[in-house]
Write an enzyme that holds these catalytic residues in place. Structure first.
Site, short mmCIF file in Angstrom:
data_model
loop_
_atom_site.label_atom_id
_atom_site.label_comp_id
_atom_site.label_asym_id
_atom_site.label_seq_id
_atom_site.Cartn_x
_atom_site.Cartn_y
_atom_site.Cartn_z
N GLU A 87 -16.76 9.15 -6.90
CA GLU A 87 -15.51 9.33 -7.65
C GLU A 87 -14.63 8.09 -7.53
OE1 GLU A 87 -13.58 12.75 -5.97
OE2 GLU A 87 -15.47 13.85 -5.89
N LYS B 260 -11.27 6.23 -6.44
CA LYS B 260 -10.28 6.43 -5.39
C LYS B 260 -8.92 6.07 -5.98
CE LYS B 260 -9.27 5.58 -0.55
NZ LYS B 260 -7.85 5.45 -0.71
N ASP C 52 -5.12 5.34 -6.48
CA ASP C 52 -4.17 4.69 -5.58
C ASP C 52 -2.77 5.26 -5.82
OD1 ASP C 52 -3.16 3.05 -3.71
OD2 ASP C 52 -3.29 1.20 -4.88
N TYR D 9 -9.13 16.27 -6.96
CA TYR D 9 -10.47 15.87 -6.52
C TYR D 9 -11.03 16.73 -5.39
CZ TYR D 9 -7.18 13.18 -3.64
OH TYR D 9 -6.12 12.80 -2.87
N LYS E 68 -13.52 0.47 -0.22
CA LYS E 68 -12.30 -0.16 -0.76
C LYS E 68 -12.66 -1.46 -1.47
CE LYS E 68 -8.39 0.79 0.86
NZ LYS E 68 -7.43 1.56 1.52
N CYS F 287 19.44 -27.54 5.15
CA CYS F 287 19.52 -26.18 4.62
C CYS F 287 19.83 -26.20 3.12
CB CYS F 287 20.60 -25.40 5.38
SG CYS F 287 20.86 -23.76 4.67
N CYS G 122 23.55 -24.56 2.74
CA CYS G 122 24.81 -25.13 3.26
C CYS G 122 24.68 -26.60 3.65
CB CYS G 122 25.32 -24.29 4.42
SG CYS G 122 24.31 -24.46 5.91
N CYS H 113 18.23 -22.87 10.10
CA CYS H 113 19.54 -23.45 9.82
C CYS H 113 20.44 -22.98 10.96
CB CYS H 113 20.07 -22.95 8.48
SG CYS H 113 21.82 -23.35 8.31
N CYS I 293 26.82 -20.30 7.15
CA CYS I 293 25.84 -20.44 6.07
C CYS I 293 25.83 -19.14 5.24
CB CYS I 293 24.47 -20.72 6.69
SG CYS I 293 23.15 -20.86 5.50
S1 IVH Z 1 -11.03 13.31 -0.99
C1 IVH Z 1 -10.99 15.35 3.17
N1 IVH Z 1 -11.16 11.99 -3.23
O1 IVH Z 1 -7.58 8.75 -0.40
C2 IVH Z 1 -10.86 14.23 2.22
N2 IVH Z 1 -9.42 11.42 -1.71
O2 IVH Z 1 -7.93 7.66 2.39
C3 IVH Z 1 -9.99 14.54 1.09
N3 IVH Z 1 -7.92 9.68 -2.54
O3 IVH Z 1 -5.67 11.00 1.47
C4 IVH Z 1 -9.78 13.40 0.22
N4 IVH Z 1 -8.88 9.38 -4.49
O4 IVH Z 1 -5.00 10.59 -0.96
C5 IVH Z 1 -10.51 12.14 -2.06
N5 IVH Z 1 -11.39 10.96 -5.28
C6 IVH Z 1 -10.73 11.10 -4.14
C7 IVH Z 1 -9.59 10.34 -3.83
C8 IVH Z 1 -8.97 10.52 -2.59
C9 IVH Z 1 -7.88 9.01 -3.70
C10 IVH Z 1 -6.96 9.45 -1.44
C11 IVH Z 1 -6.39 10.68 -0.81
C12 IVH Z 1 -6.71 10.59 0.64
C13 IVH Z 1 -7.00 9.14 0.81
C14 IVH Z 1 -7.96 8.93 1.95
#
Ligand code: IVH
Length: 707
Positions: A113, A115, A117, A224, A313, A407, A410, A425, A431
Site C-alpha cells: 500500500e 504510505k 504522509d 488502511y 521509506k 554584522c 548593525c 554579533c 543589534c
Molecule cells: S498500517 C499497526 N498503513 O504510518 C499498523 N499505516 O509509521 C497500523 N501510515 O501510524 C498502520 N499509510 O499513520 C498503515 N497504508 C498504511 C499507512 C500507514 C500511512 C502511517 C500511520 C502509522 C504510520 C506508521
C-alpha cells in the site's frame, strides 16, 4: 408540512445526500450536478432549522462545520495505535521477508500500500454511525477531534451495507497539495506563519477550534486498517476487510497490490518512487503487510509495532539548482547563519528558493562559489539543505563565497568563540534583530504566551521606540498603544519579501487585548518565565529541570557553576550560560523590572490542585517507564499529594520511584546511599490508589484484542 412529513423528508434527503457524497468523493462518479446537490443540502439545512428535533449528528449538513471545540478531550484508545518499523533499503525489505518466511512455512502474500504522509486517525463506528474520531496521541490515548473530522468529505458519517455493529477504522488524514498551496497563499496574504509541509498543515488544521475553518481547508482521508474484536471471524485477509470497508463507504486507496514474490514487491516500490510525484497528496513510502490474518497472528507484535508489517521509506527528494547569492541572518543569540538564495525550483511539492548553509565551516567544506550548481534536499523542515555541489558545472570565473566579517544588521565586527564554528554579533543589546528576536521569544506560546502581540506587532513597537527589552512590555499602556499603525512587509515561506505589505494597527480591541494578555501573563508559572528570559542553552525542559531544584530566581542566581552542573541533565555548558546571563548587569536590571511588574519568579507553594498531603516533605526521584502513568503523569501525582520531584539522587532524596527499565546508574547510586527504591505499586499504596485499569506495558509481544 407536518412533523411526520418533515421527519421523512429529512431522512430521505440525508440518505440521498450521503449517497451523492459517496459517489462524488469516493467513487469519483457524481450523478447529479453541484448545483442540484447544493439545493438539496440547503433544503435539508432549512428543514433541520425548522424541526431541530430531527437534526442528527451524522447529518450531511454537519460537514460544513460550525461546531466549536474549546478543548480537545483526551481519550484512551480501545486498541493501542501502534506504529510501523521503518526500512530505508531493499536489503531491509529482503531481511523482513526472509524473517517472515522462517516463521511461516506456507506461501505468504503481501498487501502493498501507499504510505500516506499525514496523521493517523482512529474512526469509531457504532451501528453504522461515526461516533468518535481520535488522533494517535502517544498511541495509548489521543485527542477527540470528532467535530473537526466530520467536516472531511471522505470520512463517512453513516455507513451502508452489512457493516459490523461496533468497529474502528484506522486511516490517515492528509492535506492534498491543492488545499495546502491555497492555504499557504492565503497565509502569505494575511502575514501568518506558513506551514512547512502538508503534514504539518493537516495536523494544525485538525486542532483548530472552529470546525468551519477546518471544513474550508479541505482535508482528505484514506483508510488502511480495520479493528474489532472478532475481525478474524469475519474476514480471512486484510485486503478482504478493506474491500468490505470500501463498500460501506470508506475511502480506500485504489493503489493496493497483492504481491507474492520479492520482485513483485520491488516493482511496486520502484513504480511509486517515481509515480508519487503525480499523486495529488504526499506519500513518504510504501507499507507492506502480511495479508492473511492467521499468519499475522502467528507473527505477533513487538511493544511498538506489528511484526507482520514494515514501512519502506522513500529517500528524501533532491534536486539541482543554482546558488545565486548568500544572505547572513542574525539570530536572537547573535549567531550569524548563512542562507543561500537559489534559483527557484520545485521540490517535494513546494517551490524552494532558500537553503541553510549552517556556518562558515560548511561553506569552506564545500568550497562553495557563487553560481555553483548545488543539490538540495528537503526533509520535514521549512528550510531545505544543500548536500552537494556539481563541480563539473562550476564557471571558471566563479568567486568563492566569503563569510561576513561585520554584522549585516548593525555593522559591528563579528567575533568567534574558541572551538566554535559559529560567528556572533557581540552587540547583544543594540543589534535590532537580536533584541526583537528575544522579545518574540519572550511572548511565544511556550514562554509567556502573549499571543495578541504576535504577527508584526513587536516589530512595530520596537521601531516606534516603545520597547527596547522585554521588561518594557509591562510599561505599555492602552493610551500608548491605541492608534499606532504601520505597513509591515510580508515575507514568504523562505523569509523573502513578497513585495506585498500588511497594515499592522492597534485599534481599541487590539490595544485592550494586549493589555489584558500582559496582565494575564503575570500568573505564568516560574519555569516558563525562566524559559522566556531566553538564556542561551536553557530550553523549555532545562528550565523545568532547574526550577525543580531551586525554589526561586534568587537561589538560581546564587548557585555556582558546580551546583548547577550537578543537576542531572544540566551540564557545564548550560551552567556557564546561566552564570553568564545573571552576571550581566543589564539582564539583572531586566529581571528586577520584570519582578517589580509582578511576574512569577518563585515556585508557587499553594498547589490548588492538591489531592492530599500524604507525601508532604518527601522528595522523589522518578526513573523508568510506568504502567499506569506517563513519566510526567507520575510526577504530577507526586506533587498532587504534596511530594516534591528532584531530578538527581542525593542523600536528601527520600525515595527513588522505579518503573521498568530504570537506569542502572541511578539504581547503583540509590543503593550506595541507602535510599529506598519503591515500585509503582508501592507508590499507589502510599497515595491510597490502586488502579485496576492497567494499559498494556512496554513489554515485548503485547497481545492485542484484535484476535
Ligand atoms: S498500517 C499497526 N498503513 O504510518 C499498523 N499505516 O509509521 C497500523 N501510515 O501510524 C498502520 N499509510 O499513520 C498503515 N497504508 C498504511 C499507512 C500507514 C500511512 C502511517 C500511520 C502509522 C504510520 C506508521
Amino acid at each position: 408540512m407536518t412533523q411526520e412529513e418533515a421527519r421523512q423528508r429529512i431522512a430521505a434527503l440525508s440518505d440521498e445526500l450521503e449517497r451523492h457524497n459517496y459517489n462524488y468523493y469516493i467513487l469519483a462518479k457524481p450523478t447529479i450536478s453541484d448545483y442540484e446537490f447544493d439545493m438539496k443540502l440547503e433544503e435539508l439545512a432549512r428543514l433541520e432549522r425548522e424541526f431541530p428535533e430531527f437534526l442528527s449528528p451524522s447529518s450531511p449538513t454537519q460537514r460544513v462545520g460550525g461546531g466549536i471545540t474549546k478543548e480537545f478531550k483526551s481519550v484512551k484508545h480501545r486498541y493501542p495505535m501502534l506504529s510501523l518499523s521503518n526500512s530505508y533499503s531493499k536489503e531491509d525489505i529482503e531481511e523482513f521477508i526472509n524473517r517472515i518466511k522462517k516463521s511461516i512455512d506456507e506461501e505468504v502474500e503481501f498487501c502493498c500500500e501507499l504510505k500516506f504522509d499525514g496523521l493517523s486517525i482512529s474512526l469509531q463506528y457504532e451501528n453504522g454511525v461515526l461516533v468518535r474520531a481520535v488522533t494517535r496521541g502517544d498511541g495509548m490515548q489521543g485527542d477527540d477531534v470528532t467535530t473537526n473530522v466530520k467536516t472531511i468529505r471522505t470520512v463517512p458519517l453513516k455507513l451502508h451495507g452489512d457493516f459490523p455493529p461496533f468497529f474502528e477504522m484506522r486511516g490517515e488524514i492528509v492535506m492534498p497539495f491543492e488545499s495546502f498551496d491555497r492555504l499557504n497563499e492565503e497565509r502569505v496574504a494575511q502575514g501568518d506563519d506558513l506551514f512547512a509541509n502538508p503534514r504539518n498543515a493537516a495536523a494544525g488544521t485538525l486542532k483548530l477550534q472552529d470546525s468551519k475553518e477546518v471544513a474550508r481547508r479541505r482535508l482528505d482521508n484514506y483508510c488502511y486498517y480495520m479493528m474489532m474484536d472478532d475481525l478474524v471471524d469475519r474476514y480471512q485477509t486484510h485486503y478482504e476487510s478493506l474491500m468490505a470497508a470500501r463498500k460501506w463507504g470508506f475511502n480506500i486507496s485504489n493503489f493496493i497490490a497483492l504481491c507474492k514474490t520479492i520482485d513483485e514487491i520491488f516493482e511496486f516500490i520502484d513504480y511509486w518512487d517515481v509515480k508519487r510525484h503525480e499523486l495529488p497528496f504526499a506519500i513518504d513510502g510504501i507499507v507492506l503487510k502480511v495479508n492473511r490474518y492467521d499468519q499475522q497472528q502467528t507473527l505477533g507484535y513487538t511493544a511498538k509495532s506489528p511484526k507482520w508489517a514494515i514501512a519502506y521509506k522513500f529517500k528524501a527528494e533532491e534536486v539541482e539548482t543554482e546558488l545565486k547569492s548568500v544572505d547572513f541572518q542574525v539570530g536572537r543569540h547573535g549567531t550569524i547563519t548563512p542562507v543561500a538564495n537559489l534559483s527557484p525550483v520545485l521540490l517535494a511539492g513546494t517551490t524552494v528558493k532558500r537553503a541553510t548553509l549552517n556556518n562558515e565551516d560548511f561553506i569552506k567544506q564545500f568550497d562553495l562559489h557563487y553560481g555553483d550548481t548545488v543539490t538540495v534536499v528537503k526533509g520535514g523542515e521549512i528550510i531545505p539543505k544543500i548536500i552537494g555541489i556539481n563541480f563539473d558545472k562550476r564557471q571558471a570565473e566563479a568567486m568563492p563565497v566569503k563569510f561576513a566579517r561585520t554584522c549585516p544588521a548593525c555593522g559591528t565586527e563579528l567575533i568567534q568563540h574558541e572551538g566554535e564554528a559559529a560567528w556572533y554579533c557581540p552587540n547583544t543589546m543594540g543589534c535590532p534583530p537580536q533584541v526583537k528576536g528575544r522579545i518574540e521569544h519572550f511572548i511565544g506560546r511556550k514562554a509567556m504566551n502573549i499571543e495578541s502581540l504576535g504577527e508584526g506587532k513587536i516589530e512595530l513597537l520596537y521601531d516606534e521606540g516603545l520597547i527596547k527589552d522585554v521588561a518594557d512590555l509591562y510599561s505599555l499602556t492602552y493610551d500608548r498603544l491605541f492608534g499606532l499603525a504601520k505597513e509591515i512587509p510580508i515575507l514568504d515561506e523562505n523569509g523573502i519579501e513578497t513585495g506585498k505589505s500588511r497594515k499592522v494597527s492597534f485599534k481599541e480591541k487590539t490595544a485592550q487585548n494586549i493589555i489584558d494578555a500582559l496582565e494575564k501573563s503575570k500568573s505564568v508559572p516560574f519555569e516558563r518565565v525562566l524559559f522566556a528570559l531566553g538564556i542561551r542553552n536553557v530550553g523549555e525542559v532545562v528550565a523545568k529541570t532547574i526550577v525543580a531544584e531551586y525554589h526561586d530566581i534568587d537561589a538560581i542566581m546564587k548557585a555556582s557553576v558546580e551546583d548547577l552542573s550537578a543537576i542531572n541533565t544540566v551540564g557545564e555548558v548550560i551552567a556557564l550560560s546561566v552564570k553568564q546571563f545573571f552576571g550581566n548587569p543589564i539582564n539583572l536590571d531586566i529581571v528586577a523590572r520584570l519582578r517589580a511588574a509582578g511576574l512569577q519568579f518563585a515556585k508557587s507553594d499553594n498547589n490548588t490542585s492538591a489531592l492530599s498531603q500524604v507525601l508532604a516533605g518527601k522528595t522523589f526521584v522518578v526513573s523508568g517507564v510506568f504502567t499506569n502513568y506517563s513519566r510526567d503523569g507520575i510526577k504530577e501525582a507526586i506533587e498532587a499529594h504534596g511530594g516534591k520531584n528532584v531530578s538527581s539522587i542525593s542523600s536528601k532524596t527520600d525515595y527513588v520511584l522505579a518503573g521498568d527499565k530504570m537506569g542502572p546508574e541511578k539504581r547503583k547510586k540509590a543503593e550506595s546511599l541507602g535510599i529506598p527504591i519503591i515500585s509503582e505499586e508501592d507508590f499507589e499504596k502510599m497515595i491510597g490508589e490502586e488502579k485496576d485499569t492497567a494499559v498494556p506495558s512496554e513489554s515485548e509481544n503485547v497481545q492485542l484484542s484484535l484476535f
